[in-house]
Design a protein around this motif. Structure first.
Motif, mmCIF file in Angstrom:
data_model
loop_
_atom_site.group_PDB
_atom_site.id
_atom_site.type_symbol
_atom_site.label_atom_id
_atom_site.label_comp_id
_atom_site.label_asym_id
_atom_site.label_seq_id
_atom_site.Cartn_x
_atom_site.Cartn_y
_atom_site.Cartn_z
ATOM 1 N N ARG A 141 0.830 -1.190 0.000
ATOM 2 C CA ARG A 141 0.000 0.000 0.000
ATOM 3 C C ARG A 141 0.874 1.252 0.000
ATOM 4 O O ARG A 141 1.961 1.255 0.580
ATOM 5 C CB ARG A 141 -0.909 0.026 1.226
ATOM 6 C CG ARG A 141 -2.077 -0.941 1.186
ATOM 7 C CD ARG A 141 -2.926 -0.762 2.433
ATOM 8 N NE ARG A 141 -4.150 -1.567 2.376
ATOM 9 C CZ ARG A 141 -5.088 -1.555 3.306
ATOM 10 N NH1 ARG A 141 -4.951 -0.757 4.362
ATOM 11 N NH2 ARG A 141 -6.162 -2.305 3.199
ATOM 12 N N PRO A 143 0.042 5.022 1.136
ATOM 13 C CA PRO A 143 -0.877 6.078 1.603
ATOM 14 C C PRO A 143 -0.566 7.381 0.867
ATOM 15 O O PRO A 143 0.590 7.806 0.777
ATOM 16 C CB PRO A 143 -0.571 6.187 3.092
ATOM 17 C CG PRO A 143 0.166 4.926 3.441
ATOM 18 C CD PRO A 143 0.918 4.524 2.216
ATOM 19 N N ARG A 146 -4.048 12.095 4.021
ATOM 20 C CA ARG A 146 -4.688 11.916 5.329
ATOM 21 C C ARG A 146 -5.936 12.800 5.323
ATOM 22 O O ARG A 146 -5.863 13.993 5.637
ATOM 23 C CB ARG A 146 -3.729 12.306 6.451
ATOM 24 C CG ARG A 146 -2.476 11.441 6.493
ATOM 25 C CD ARG A 146 -1.599 11.768 7.687
ATOM 26 N NE ARG A 146 -0.417 10.929 7.725
ATOM 27 C CZ ARG A 146 -0.387 9.701 8.226
ATOM 28 N NH1 ARG A 146 -1.490 9.174 8.747
ATOM 29 N NH2 ARG A 146 0.730 9.003 8.214
ATOM 30 N N ASP A 148 -8.777 13.011 7.041
ATOM 31 C CA ASP A 148 -9.729 13.129 8.136
ATOM 32 C C ASP A 148 -10.165 14.584 8.360
ATOM 33 O O ASP A 148 -11.360 14.867 8.529
ATOM 34 C CB ASP A 148 -9.128 12.556 9.419
ATOM 35 C CG ASP A 148 -10.201 12.166 10.423
ATOM 36 O OD1 ASP A 148 -11.051 11.320 10.081
ATOM 37 O OD2 ASP A 148 -10.200 12.721 11.535
ATOM 38 N N PRO A 231 -8.082 7.606 8.698
ATOM 39 C CA PRO A 231 -6.691 8.078 8.798
ATOM 40 C C PRO A 231 -5.988 8.232 7.459
ATOM 41 O O PRO A 231 -5.226 9.173 7.271
ATOM 42 C CB PRO A 231 -6.010 7.017 9.668
ATOM 43 C CG PRO A 231 -6.871 5.800 9.525
ATOM 44 C CD PRO A 231 -8.268 6.287 9.336
ATOM 45 N N THR A 232 -6.239 7.315 6.516
ATOM 46 C CA THR A 232 -5.505 7.385 5.243
ATOM 47 C C THR A 232 -6.387 6.956 4.084
ATOM 48 O O THR A 232 -7.330 6.177 4.247
ATOM 49 C CB THR A 232 -4.252 6.481 5.262
ATOM 50 O OG1 THR A 232 -4.655 5.125 5.487
ATOM 51 C CG2 THR A 232 -3.260 6.924 6.319
ATOM 52 N N GLY A 234 -5.380 5.945 -0.200
ATOM 53 C CA GLY A 234 -4.237 5.810 -1.098
ATOM 54 C C GLY A 234 -4.450 4.741 -2.130
ATOM 55 O O GLY A 234 -5.588 4.404 -2.483
ATOM 56 N N THR A 246 -9.427 2.876 1.048
ATOM 57 C CA THR A 246 -9.737 3.804 2.138
ATOM 58 C C THR A 246 -9.677 3.034 3.440
ATOM 59 O O THR A 246 -10.299 1.975 3.568
ATOM 60 C CB THR A 246 -11.136 4.414 1.953
ATOM 61 O OG1 THR A 246 -11.187 5.113 0.714
ATOM 62 C CG2 THR A 246 -11.469 5.372 3.087
ATOM 63 N N ASP A 247 -8.943 3.539 4.402
ATOM 64 C CA ASP A 247 -8.815 2.877 5.699
ATOM 65 C C ASP A 247 -10.020 3.241 6.567
ATOM 66 O O ASP A 247 -10.090 4.331 7.140
ATOM 67 C CB ASP A 247 -7.511 3.308 6.373
ATOM 68 C CG ASP A 247 -7.273 2.565 7.681
ATOM 69 O OD1 ASP A 247 -8.143 1.761 8.079
ATOM 70 O OD2 ASP A 247 -6.225 2.794 8.318
#
Length: 733
Positions: A141, A143, A146, A148, A231-232, A234, A246-247
């Protein structure tokens, strides 16, 4: 754990170990951990989630583990177990507390530094450079953002997209778009994709990027609406193929299973909404790249997305949807553990305790899911292995093919076989074990004992000689002198034709010849213009040659039998007065005799086929009896093109060919067609003769399979030879 952790004396005078249950002091839990409520278990008991904010990881624990952690300050396993038993209805043992401690320590949820344990963890994580490269090549991965803070600032602007009014707007657009598309279905289904120019390719890439970005934003905004952190975001690379991610792991803090289902499904629902508006836009856009982009979003894009993301067999959206729908966290790990246990019980009857108990229906669902996932992944990984083999350069393709097969297919099999070997001491005679040993013995016998002694040779049974009759030129039938089924001798007159155009040209040619002869005679008699006599004589010779050619053409209008045999395929419509052309078959003559069998044998089986070997021909027509034959000739040079089109895959035959259209270079149509049917693998021509020579040959060629007696070989030997041949062929640079 180290010696200090279990309370053993480590000095030189150590003789008797202290009971660890009385002496060990469990390290405290990390202070930054969060204990969050979780959905209740299937049996209704409460559950909690441990959140590790440093690694953003979540761990689900049950009621018993919660009660133990709540009394963790008592220090020793025996004291904790005794306190839980005294204050609750639970009756844990000290060993249960130690098991929970090992779980917490393995996931670095405790304070303190157990040096030995950390050393073991570090050693387990330390890998060689090639293992690091392997892991990062298969999946990694990157990222990119960020998001958020951005999501917090903009989430209020997407609130209308979660309203009931927006839902009805999407449904209305989709229904209207489908109605308009159905009214132009032929045009819609055959939309030309204008992506072959530089502008078109750029628009294609932009369309995919926007669509997939909106897909991921659908996950992100939905998670944010339920109060989760993102949070991330990517790009992830699965075997070098990029996909956005997408996390949304923070969704595990949610107690509501419905909320987690909404987050997991948001991406696919976003693409379905895009598809609804794209279908509607297609009906109003002019033909061009924009309409092609709308068609792509309305059809190919969302279908492929659903096919991949909705599949529960890989860890994409569909997997998390199924896990939440069944309320089974860590679905794959738990299902795989259950399936491995079930497989071992089927094979060996070990009598081991089931790793986890579920309701009967859930037990069956998890087993079915695990076995289906294994089959799906086997097919998928073989496909990926073939893809990387053909995608990369030859040397690297071979290496990556071996890596894919070894890592994803052979490694899990070897691990399971190793687990069987570790349990060899638990094996006891039982029905399952005896059946497994019997089946294994049968498989070994089938693999290594030569039991296959016949070679399947795709063949056709045809007459030894045949000739198709055609008119030499456009002509008219004067007389038909033959009937279907009539036997004729070579040279017999079959059809008499006439060609008025040829007759007219012959008359004109004779007039020119007579005129030229008359001029020559007058010049010679007058002895005037003798220098032009030679020119006139050349014209006369050309006229005579033209007349002879016309006479020969007229003579060919009498169609005679080129060989002796039986006349077949004479159409009833061939009557006097009908015009026929050179492409219309007047009939066919099949030579007398039992015919011949002609087929092709694969290169691997060539050495097993010998002249004089017996064979049995089985026609594709099930009503035809089988026919015994004998091999009369075997070519030792592979054919460049099939001369029997009926055996080619393009004509429904069993031999795979690639059709190579090209110029005929002076060849006949039949020769060009045969040359264009190039076999994908090397095949060799085999000729066989029926043993019963008294039977009549077929009027038409008949396709089937000749099973030739040959040297018996085991399946293992054949596999080894085939694999070795492929290896030698593919490593020849």
């Amino acid at each position: 754990m180290g010696a200090a952790a279990i309370g053993m004396t480590t000095g030189p005078a150590a003789v008797t170990p202290v009971d660890p249950m009385d002496s060990v002091r469990l390290p405290p839990l990390r202070e930054e951990l969060h204990l969050l409520p979780a959905p209740p278990a299937v049996d209704g008991s409460p559950c909690w989630t441990i959140h590790d904010p440093v690694r953003n990881r979540y761990f689900r624990i049950g009621h018993g583990a919660f009660e133990v952690i709540a009394r963790w300050h008592h220090g020793s396993p025996r004291a904790i177990a005794a306190t839980v038993a005294a204050e609750t209805v639970l009756q844990p043992e000290a060993e249960d507390v130690v098991t929970l401690y090992k779980f917490l320590a393995a996931n670095n949820l405790t304070q303190g530094a157990d040096v030995d344990f950390l050393a073991k963890q570090t050693a387990a994580r330390r890998t060689s450079w090639w293992m690091w490269l392997l892991h990062n090549y298969l999946f990694f991965r990157i990222p990119l953002v960020r998001p958020d803070a951005f999501l917090d600032a903009t989430v209020r602007y997407v609130a209308p997209f979660y309203s009931r009014g927006w839902l009805w707007t999407v449904i209305g657009a989709g229904v209207l778009g489908l109605i308009l598309a159905m009214r132009q279905w032929d045009s819609f289904a055959h939309t030309f994709l204008h992506f072959f120019t530089l502008e078109g390719m750029a628009l294609y890439g932009l369309t995919l990027l926007v669509t997939k970005t909106l897909h991921e934003l659908g996950h992100a905004y939905t998670a944010k609406r339920f109060g989760c952190r993102v949070p991330t975001m990517g790009a992830a690379f699965l075997v070098m193929w990029p996909v956005l991610y997408t996390d949304t792991s923070d969704a595990w803090r949610l107690v509501s299973r419905r909320a987690r289902l909404h987050i997991a499904a948001a991406g696919m629902l976003t693409e379905l909404a895009l598809a609804a508006f794209a279908t509607l836009a297609w009906s109003f856009l002019p033909d061009g790249p924009l309409r092609s982009a709308a068609f792509l979003v309305a059809t190919v894009s969302w279908v492929t997305t659903l096919t991949i993301n909705l599949s529960p067999f890989m860890r994409f959206d569909g997997y998390y949807l199924l896990a939440d729908a069944l309320d089974v966290p860590n679905l794959q790990d738990r299902a795989f553990a259950l399936a491995r246990w079930r497989l071992r019980e089927w094979l060996f009857g070990l009598g081991e305790e089931v790793p986890e108990r579920f309701d009967p229906w859930m037990h069956r669902v998890l087993l079915a899911y695990a076995f289906a996932t294994w089959v799906y992944r086997l097919v998928l990984f073989i496909g990926i292995a073939l893809l990387v083999y053909h995608f990369f350069i030859k040397v690297l393709g071979i290496v990556l093919f071996a890596v894919e097969v070894g890592w994803f297919i052979l490694r899990p099999l070897c691990n399971e076989v190793a687990a069987w070997w570790e349990r060899r001491g638990s094996l006891r005679p039982n029905r399952n074990l005896l059946m497994t040993l019997g089946g294994l013995t049968a498989l070994v016998w089938l693999a290594f004992v030569p039991v296959t002694g016949t070679i399947a040779v795709p063949s056709v049974w045809r007459a030894e000689g045949f000739s198709t009759l055609f008119a030499p030129a456009p002509s008219r039938i004067v007389e038909v002198l033959v009937q279907p089924g009539q036997r004729v001798a070579a040279g017999d007159l079959l059809f008499r034709l006439e060609a008025p155009e040829l007759t007219s040209r012959l008359q004109q040619s004779e007039l020119r010849i007579a005129l030229a002869q008359d001029r020559i005679d007058r010049m010679l008699a007058a002895r005037d213009g003798l220098d032009r006599v030679r020119v006139m004589e050349e014209d006369l010779a050309a006229g005579l040659a033209d007349r002879q050619g016309l006479l020969d053409s007229l003579a060919r209008l009498e169609i005679r039998a080129p060989i002796a045999g039986k006349v077949v395929d004479v159409a009833d419509s061939l009557r006097p007065g009908r015009w026929v052309g050179p492409s219309l078959a007047l009939g066919q003559i099949v030579a007398d005799g039992g015919g011949e069998l002609v087929g092709y044998v694969a290169e691997n089986d060539l050495i097993r086929v010998a002249v004089g070997a017996g064979a049995v021909f089985h026609a594709d027509d099930p009503l035809r009896p089988r026919m015994e034959a004998r091999v009369t000739a075997v070519d030792r040079v592979s054919v460049k093109g099939l001369d029997i089109p009926a055996l080619a895959s393009t004509h429904g035959g069993p031999i795979a060919v690639e059709s190579q259209a090209g110029p005929s270079m002076g060849r006949t149509n039949a020769e060009a067609a045969r040359a264009n049917l190039k076999p994908m693998e090397a095949v060799y021509r085999v000729t066989l003769a029926p043993l019963d020579r008294t039977q009549a040959g077929p009027a038409h060629q008949m396709r089937g399979v000749a099973r030739v007696d040959g040297e018996a070989r085991s399946l293992a030997d054949r596999f080894w030879r085939t694999a070795l041949a492929v290896l030698i062929r593919e490593t020849g640079f």
